[in-house]
Design a protein around this motif. Structure first.
Motif, PDB file in Angstrom:
ATOM      1  N   LYS A  17      35.343 -21.843 -20.691  1.00 36.91           N
ATOM      2  CA  LYS A  17      35.375 -21.568 -22.239  1.00 36.91           C
ATOM      3  C   LYS A  17      36.532 -20.863 -22.420  1.00 36.91           C
ATOM      4  N   VAL A  18      37.309 -21.183 -23.627  1.00 39.38           N
ATOM      5  CA  VAL A  18      38.497 -20.378 -23.875  1.00 39.38           C
ATOM      6  C   VAL A  18      38.282 -20.089 -25.520  1.00 39.38           C
ATOM      7  N   VAL A  19      38.236 -19.100 -26.035  1.00 42.50           N
ATOM      8  CA  VAL A  19      38.279 -18.948 -27.423  1.00 42.50           C
ATOM      9  C   VAL A  19      39.691 -18.523 -28.022  1.00 42.50           C
ATOM     10  N   ILE A  20      40.006 -19.064 -28.975  1.00 41.73           N
ATOM     11  CA  ILE A  20      41.413 -19.007 -29.682  1.00 41.73           C
ATOM     12  C   ILE A  20      41.080 -18.491 -31.241  1.00 41.73           C
ATOM     13  N   ALA A  21      41.600 -17.284 -31.327  1.00 39.46           N
ATOM     14  CA  ALA A  21      41.875 -16.571 -32.735  1.00 39.46           C
ATOM     15  C   ALA A  21      42.906 -17.238 -33.680  1.00 39.46           C
ATOM     16  N   MET A  22      42.934 -18.274 -34.587  1.00 40.64           N
ATOM     17  CA  MET A  22      43.789 -18.706 -35.104  1.00 40.64           C
ATOM     18  C   MET A  22      44.284 -17.817 -36.338  1.00 40.64           C
ATOM     19  N   ARG A  23      45.642 -17.979 -36.673  1.00 39.56           N
ATOM     20  CA  ARG A  23      46.469 -16.955 -37.775  1.00 39.56           C
ATOM     21  C   ARG A  23      46.827 -17.806 -38.773  1.00 39.56           C
TER      22      ARG A  23
END
Length: 156
Positions: A17-23
């Motif tokens: 799993k990879v979690v990305i916070a978008m901007r």
């Protein structure tokens, strides 16, 4: 750090799993496109076709070649002040600055030479150790892939 579910991606990859916070504050058009494609399940099954040691892992080409994109028009560049450091997610593009479409990359390391030339739109906040495990190559033989990519708000 609390994550905004509407601006957080959850990727299940062949390495974990990879979690990305978008901007959206940096690149609203690019974040909107990524979310639209994620919600259409565009990225499901797409491989990491170009993975360069100490540089980045690139994905988002429906053909797995680096030559394809989505059915939508290319995006206007949204170059910003976010530096391309470890974990930063940025859009891949052709020579034309306004040619980003669906392909993106995750930086393994400092790639600040890309600053203000590529649109940074997010950062890995969890699972960078899984990104580090993605098989290297250009092109990659038997590449790792995104099994699913979802907006967090849609899976809670």
């Amino acid at each position: 750090m609390s994550l905004d579910p509407e601006n957080t991606l959850i990727l299940e990859t062949t390495k974990g799993k990879v979690v990305i916070a978008m901007r959206p504050d940096l690149a609203p058009g690019h974040v909107e496109r990524i979310k639209k494609l994620a919600r259409e399940e565009f990225y499901d099954g797409i491989v990491f076709h170009r993975v360069i040691e100490d540089f980045m892992a690139q994905t988002g080409c429906p053909h797995g070649t680096g030559m394809g994109g989505s059915e939508y028009p290319d995006l206007k560049a949204e170059f910003n002040d976010e530096s391309h450091q470890r974990g930063v997610c940025s859009m891949a593009r052709a020579a034309n600055p306004n040619s980003a479409n669906s392909q993106f990359f995750i930086c393994f390391d400092d790639a600040s030479f890309l600053d203000k030339q590529y649109t940074a739109w997010g950062k890995v906040v969890e699972g960078m150790e899984n990104v580090d495990k993605i098989k290297r190559g250009e092109p990659v033989r038997d590449p790792d892939k995104i099994l699913s990519m979802r907006v967090m708000a849609d899976v809670q």
